[in-house]
Design a protein around this motif. Sequence first.
Motif, PDB file in Angstrom:
ATOM      1  N   ASN A 208       1.058  -1.143   0.126  1.00  0.00           N
ATOM      2  CA  ASN A 208      -0.072   0.076   0.015  1.00  0.00           C
ATOM      3  C   ASN A 208       1.520   1.056   0.260  1.00  0.00           C
ATOM      4  O   ASN A 208       1.485   1.150   1.181  1.00  0.00           O
ATOM      5  CB  ASN A 208      -1.299  -0.438   1.758  1.00  0.00           C
ATOM      6  CG  ASN A 208      -2.254   1.456   1.218  1.00  0.00           C
ATOM      7  OD1 ASN A 208      -2.122   2.171   0.357  1.00  0.00           O
ATOM      8  ND2 ASN A 208      -2.005   1.513   2.125  1.00  0.00           N
ATOM      9  N   HIS A 209       0.825   2.224  -0.842  1.00  0.00           N
ATOM     10  CA  HIS A 209       1.862   3.082  -1.396  1.00  0.00           C
ATOM     11  C   HIS A 209       1.212   4.583  -0.686  1.00  0.00           C
ATOM     12  O   HIS A 209       2.200   5.672   0.538  1.00  0.00           O
ATOM     13  CB  HIS A 209       1.924   4.129  -2.847  1.00  0.00           C
ATOM     14  CG  HIS A 209       3.028   4.765  -2.890  1.00  0.00           C
ATOM     15  ND1 HIS A 209       4.077   4.804  -3.016  1.00  0.00           N
ATOM     16  CD2 HIS A 209       2.324   6.215  -2.485  1.00  0.00           C
ATOM     17  CE1 HIS A 209       4.539   5.949  -3.130  1.00  0.00           C
ATOM     18  NE2 HIS A 209       3.284   7.072  -2.946  1.00  0.00           N
ATOM     19  N   GLY A 210      -0.138   4.148  -0.225  1.00  0.00           N
ATOM     20  CA  GLY A 210      -0.925   4.924   0.849  1.00  0.00           C
ATOM     21  C   GLY A 210      -1.698   6.467  -0.321  1.00  0.00           C
ATOM     22  O   GLY A 210      -1.737   8.063   0.498  1.00  0.00           O
ATOM     23  N   THR A 231       2.576  13.096  -2.134  1.00  0.00           N
ATOM     24  CA  THR A 231       4.377  13.509  -2.468  1.00  0.00           C
ATOM     25  C   THR A 231       5.196  12.738  -2.060  1.00  0.00           C
ATOM     26  O   THR A 231       5.938  13.464  -1.819  1.00  0.00           O
ATOM     27  CB  THR A 231       3.798  14.779  -1.647  1.00  0.00           C
ATOM     28  OG1 THR A 231       3.971  14.594  -0.287  1.00  0.00           O
ATOM     29  CG2 THR A 231       2.905  15.614  -1.910  1.00  0.00           C
ATOM     30  N   GLU A 232       5.450  11.696  -2.347  1.00  0.00           N
ATOM     31  CA  GLU A 232       6.236  10.954  -1.741  1.00  0.00           C
ATOM     32  C   GLU A 232       6.248   9.475  -2.371  1.00  0.00           C
ATOM     33  O   GLU A 232       5.487   9.475  -3.468  1.00  0.00           O
ATOM     34  CB  GLU A 232       5.517  10.249  -0.597  1.00  0.00           C
ATOM     35  CG  GLU A 232       5.059  10.683   0.821  1.00  0.00           C
ATOM     36  CD  GLU A 232       4.894   9.914   2.128  1.00  0.00           C
ATOM     37  OE1 GLU A 232       3.949   9.181   1.132  1.00  0.00           O
ATOM     38  OE2 GLU A 232       4.993  10.778   3.063  1.00  0.00           O
ATOM     39  N   LEU A 245      11.370   0.022   2.518  1.00  0.00           N
ATOM     40  CA  LEU A 245      13.286   0.572   2.784  1.00  0.00           C
ATOM     41  C   LEU A 245      13.550   2.129   2.628  1.00  0.00           C
ATOM     42  O   LEU A 245      14.637   2.307   3.615  1.00  0.00           O
ATOM     43  CB  LEU A 245      13.582   0.175   2.016  1.00  0.00           C
ATOM     44  CG  LEU A 245      14.253  -1.500   2.132  1.00  0.00           C
ATOM     45  CD1 LEU A 245      15.195  -2.163   0.431  1.00  0.00           C
ATOM     46  CD2 LEU A 245      14.254  -2.809   2.883  1.00  0.00           C
ATOM     47  N   ALA A 246      12.878   2.712   2.042  1.00  0.00           N
ATOM     48  CA  ALA A 246      13.109   4.384   2.580  1.00  0.00           C
ATOM     49  C   ALA A 246      11.730   5.018   2.134  1.00  0.00           C
ATOM     50  O   ALA A 246      10.522   4.725   1.177  1.00  0.00           O
ATOM     51  CB  ALA A 246      13.864   4.389   1.550  1.00  0.00           C
ATOM     52  N   ASN A 247      11.318   6.350   2.324  1.00  0.00           N
ATOM     53  CA  ASN A 247      10.298   6.839   2.548  1.00  0.00           C
ATOM     54  C   ASN A 247      10.411   8.892   1.970  1.00  0.00           C
ATOM     55  O   ASN A 247      11.144   9.232   3.189  1.00  0.00           O
ATOM     56  CB  ASN A 247       8.954   6.751   3.840  1.00  0.00           C
ATOM     57  CG  ASN A 247       8.209   7.382   2.641  1.00  0.00           C
ATOM     58  OD1 ASN A 247       7.691   8.312   2.087  1.00  0.00           O
ATOM     59  ND2 ASN A 247       7.108   7.580   4.397  1.00  0.00           N
ATOM     60  N   ILE A 248      10.622   8.545   0.188  1.00  0.00           N
ATOM     61  CA  ILE A 248      11.649  10.157   0.758  1.00  0.00           C
ATOM     62  C   ILE A 248      10.059  10.996   0.305  1.00  0.00           C
ATOM     63  O   ILE A 248       9.245  10.499  -1.286  1.00  0.00           O
ATOM     64  CB  ILE A 248      11.852  10.047  -1.002  1.00  0.00           C
ATOM     65  CG1 ILE A 248      13.138   8.380  -0.750  1.00  0.00           C
ATOM     66  CG2 ILE A 248      12.808  10.950  -1.178  1.00  0.00           C
ATOM     67  CD1 ILE A 248      14.071   8.734  -2.482  1.00  0.00           C
ATOM     68  N   HIS A 252       6.557  19.313  -3.334  1.00  0.00           N
ATOM     69  CA  HIS A 252       5.701  20.006  -2.297  1.00  0.00           C
ATOM     70  C   HIS A 252       4.048  19.527  -2.889  1.00  0.00           C
ATOM     71  O   HIS A 252       2.765  19.822  -2.642  1.00  0.00           O
ATOM     72  CB  HIS A 252       5.581  21.230  -1.248  1.00  0.00           C
ATOM     73  CG  HIS A 252       5.564  21.974  -2.463  1.00  0.00           C
ATOM     74  ND1 HIS A 252       6.754  22.134  -2.789  1.00  0.00           N
ATOM     75  CD2 HIS A 252       5.028  22.720  -2.995  1.00  0.00           C
ATOM     76  CE1 HIS A 252       6.876  23.184  -4.092  1.00  0.00           C
ATOM     77  NE2 HIS A 252       5.835  23.475  -3.897  1.00  0.00           N
ATOM     78  N   LYS A 253       4.155  18.493  -4.241  1.00  0.00           N
ATOM     79  CA  LYS A 253       2.958  18.395  -4.595  1.00  0.00           C
ATOM     80  C   LYS A 253       3.567  17.401  -5.776  1.00  0.00           C
ATOM     81  O   LYS A 253       4.371  16.429  -5.541  1.00  0.00           O
ATOM     82  CB  LYS A 253       2.547  19.447  -5.866  1.00  0.00           C
ATOM     83  CG  LYS A 253       2.393  20.755  -5.423  1.00  0.00           C
ATOM     84  CD  LYS A 253       2.107  22.203  -6.848  1.00  0.00           C
ATOM     85  CE  LYS A 253       1.987  22.891  -5.618  1.00  0.00           C
ATOM     86  NZ  LYS A 253       1.146  24.467  -7.082  1.00  0.00           N
ATOM     87  N   THR A 254       2.456  16.698  -6.183  1.00  0.00           N
ATOM     88  CA  THR A 254       2.179  14.825  -6.600  1.00  0.00           C
ATOM     89  C   THR A 254       3.490  14.779  -7.785  1.00  0.00           C
ATOM     90  O   THR A 254       3.581  15.545  -8.042  1.00  0.00           O
ATOM     91  CB  THR A 254       0.836  14.710  -7.886  1.00  0.00           C
ATOM     92  OG1 THR A 254       0.057  15.077  -6.650  1.00  0.00           O
ATOM     93  CG2 THR A 254       0.987  13.748  -8.009  1.00  0.00           C
ATOM     94  N   VAL A 255       4.384  13.939  -7.245  1.00  0.00           N
ATOM     95  CA  VAL A 255       5.362  13.555  -8.158  1.00  0.00           C
ATOM     96  C   VAL A 255       4.725  12.968  -9.159  1.00  0.00           C
ATOM     97  O   VAL A 255       3.738  11.362  -9.169  1.00  0.00           O
ATOM     98  CB  VAL A 255       6.324  12.299  -7.421  1.00  0.00           C
ATOM     99  CG1 VAL A 255       7.493  11.968  -8.036  1.00  0.00           C
ATOM    100  CG2 VAL A 255       6.575  13.008  -5.938  1.00  0.00           C
TER     101      VAL A 255
END
Length: 524
Positions: A208-210, A231-232, A245-248, A252-255
């Motif tokens: 689940n990416h969220g 934004t992640e 493993l990592a949450n970058i 501050h807006k949609t990637v």
Amino acid sequence: MAHISYPFKKTNKTLYQKPASILTEDSLYWKKLGLPYLVKEFGAIDYLDFSPVEPYYFAATCSVRVQIYDPITKVVAKNISKFVEAAYGATFRTDGRLLVAGSEEAVVKLFDVQSKNVLRVFTGHTGPVHRTFFTKDQVKVLSLSDDKSVCLWDIATEEKVATFSEHTDYVRAGAPSPISPDIILSGGYDHAVKLYDCRSNETVLTVNHGSPVESTLFLPSGGLFISAGGTEIKVWDIFNGGKLLANISQHHKTVTTLRLASNNSRLMSASLDRHVKIYDISSFKVVHNIDFPNAVLSMAISEHDDVLAVGMVDGVISIRKREQPSHHTGEKQGLFKFAPDHVEVGTTTVDTVVSKQKAVIEPECDKLLRKSEFSKALATVLKAVVATKHPEKTAAVIQEMLRRKILHIAMVGLDEQKIGALLKFFIKNLGETRFTRTVIDAANVFVDVFDAQVKLFSEQNLWLYKSLQKELREEIEVCKKVSELEGAISLLLAGAQVDTSSTLESNEPLIPSTKAQKEIVIDV
């Protein structure tokens, strides 16, 4: 009486520069990408993809066509327009000879790049197909659709090999495994990222990416994959059951897009916040940032990082080509080509060469300030190229004139064009924290100088003047809300029974004071 000359103090512009990161090898490397060349298309740039073979053409999917650009000449080399409705997600095969694209027509089309002919049409989806890819073995095509399904097609027979319908919302991201033609990845707007094994036709992993997933990719090892949404950006380990493993979270807006660069040692992300960020794969730390004038929808980079193409929502493609370094061939140049081989060119065993000191070039505005030509000095830094690209220089000169109490003299000598440029600078930089104090003080002087002449301004300058009024009123409202919020937070902290050692000191302001922004009220 003898004339006493005092040393001239240069304008200090470092005070207003952005807090820059340490100049690293990555910064130097990516700054060698040249100035952007802009190309305007008729619709938003949905997807960009570079051909893996020379001459590294790139395909831009927009509106009802796929444009194939030559990155050297920046012109369209081929135009594939065999779509009735919008085209999506065109990608090249690894040999650069075939191209596959989805469409609003709910079909997947396979093209021969050279002749632009349609070779295959894969039908079976019931909704628009937004992303398509070739699998590792290059004989199958992966498609991801708004009908919530993921399909695998055989190119030779034009038949559907596998179908997965486990998503509960649009599927607009995916990737084929770099090590196996039977492992595929999909990301949906239901926040789920799913990994499938086509040999057993089952889902082997779900995470689940969220947030709605916009882009996914595998790392070269095939054991890790990355998902982007909201934004992640998240990194997942396949072999540890989908462990995060990592949450970058640097945007501050949609990637919108993920790409690998620098021989897979760098990760690139593009976002609607108008930034492209570059990360070191080993640490996932940002090593460089590139700004763009509008929200970024798509991005691609060529082999060896030679060309960066970025597509924006307004239909503009920004093409940056790396400046080619001058390669030393080893051949002796000029008179030295006749020197003996045992004598190293450029060195001597007898003479000591003293390098000539480069003269320090004084900025033009400082020269004019030295000559007391204040209006000309101000006009120099109000030029569009300076005020837009290097606003810290403009702010520094204005601050220096405020310090000397000569800004009103400089403003009096400005013509209509420069008055307009000054108003534009005020409007654009009022909310910029680096310049707020200087802009407010300078605007006060502007009102004192031109209060009686406002009605004599040109129509454009009068409109700019009123726009500045509006910006100031909005800024004051923001300041009031911030003050109210600061008071509310202070009351909450005062009433909370917490250990003072783990909270903020009472004399430290929670929010930087912005009351200085309330000082100015302009009446026309």
